[in-house]
Scaffold this active site. Sequence first.
Site, PDB file in Angstrom:
ATOM      1  N   ASP A 105       0.831  -1.207   0.000  1.00 17.95           N
ATOM      2  CA  ASP A 105       0.000   0.000   0.000  1.00 17.95           C
ATOM      3  C   ASP A 105       0.864   1.256   0.000  1.00 17.95           C
ATOM      4  O   ASP A 105       2.015   1.225   0.442  1.00 17.95           O
ATOM      5  CB  ASP A 105      -0.848   0.064   1.276  1.00 17.95           C
ATOM      6  CG  ASP A 105      -1.798  -1.103   1.372  1.00 17.95           C
ATOM      7  OD1 ASP A 105      -2.185  -1.646   0.338  1.00 17.95           O
ATOM      8  OD2 ASP A 105      -2.143  -1.450   2.519  1.00 17.95           O
TER       9      ASP A 105
HETATM   10  N1  URA Z   1      -1.355  -5.838   4.058  1.00 17.26           N
HETATM   11  C1  URA Z   1      -1.721  -4.553   4.094  1.00 17.26           C
HETATM   12  O1  URA Z   1      -2.699  -4.210   4.731  1.00 17.26           O
HETATM   13  N2  URA Z   1      -1.010  -3.669   3.389  1.00 17.26           N
HETATM   14  C2  URA Z   1       0.075  -3.988   2.663  1.00 17.26           C
HETATM   15  O2  URA Z   1       0.693  -3.132   2.042  1.00 17.26           O
HETATM   16  C3  URA Z   1       0.449  -5.331   2.650  1.00 17.26           C
HETATM   17  C4  URA Z   1      -0.284  -6.241   3.336  1.00 17.26           C
END
Ligand code: URA
Length: 237
Positions: A105
């Site tokens: 993310d």
């Molecule tokens: N889980 C999440 O919530 N975000 C990420 O970037 C990776 C795994």
Amino acid sequence: MQVRLQKYLADAGIASRRKAEELILNGQVKVNGVTVTELGTKIDDRKDEVLFNGKRVENSEKLVYIMLHKPEGYVTTVKDQFDRPTVMDLIKGVKERVVPVGRLDYDTSGLLLLTNDGELTYKLTHPKHVVEKTYMAKLFGRPDTNAFNKFKWGMELEGRRTAPAKLEIVEDLGKYCMCKITITEGRNRQVRKMCDLVKHPVATLKRVGTGELELGNLPKGKYRYLTEKEIRYLKNL
Ligand code: URA
């Protein structure tokens, strides 16, 4: 990518660039069935078919495997529709056309693999392959037995039960806890959503491992090439 025909031939090991120009002028090179004698000609090295003396010339980009320590504030795409910084901005020194393997993310940091090995990307992102992904997560509050059990036995997330996951407290920081979380799936914002469901939302999230690969002390924003051993490990998964 658009490249000059003589460069394409040179990169494929047919001849030096100068010599490749001669081959083009001599009418020995065809693009999509048509003889090309124009030196400025550009081709699409993914789509166009190049023949030298009637034989197909393969695009011979070398395969590269990169580990990036992604900082928060970067999107994991090749081009962002809102013009935000992307992880590609951090690997400007890499000439090969690598793409991210899976994603982190915008607000997550940590280990991100990039490669131009399509076969490996497919393998690592396919749901049928189980690869453990390990995160260090700063969570609000202190997870209790109920939270541990939900991680272990699975929880209902968007209509589908999560696969067994691990939650471990590494350090109690009072208002927060530093936790190590391991999941094997790669659902959208999965760690954040699981932590929300057990009522211990994520304050910060960092991926520190993918299978046996570890982020180690790679500085934030920097990248390195994987070792032969690491590449072999990923291919054998
Ligand atoms: N889980 C999440 O919530 N975000 C990420 O970037 C990776 C795994």
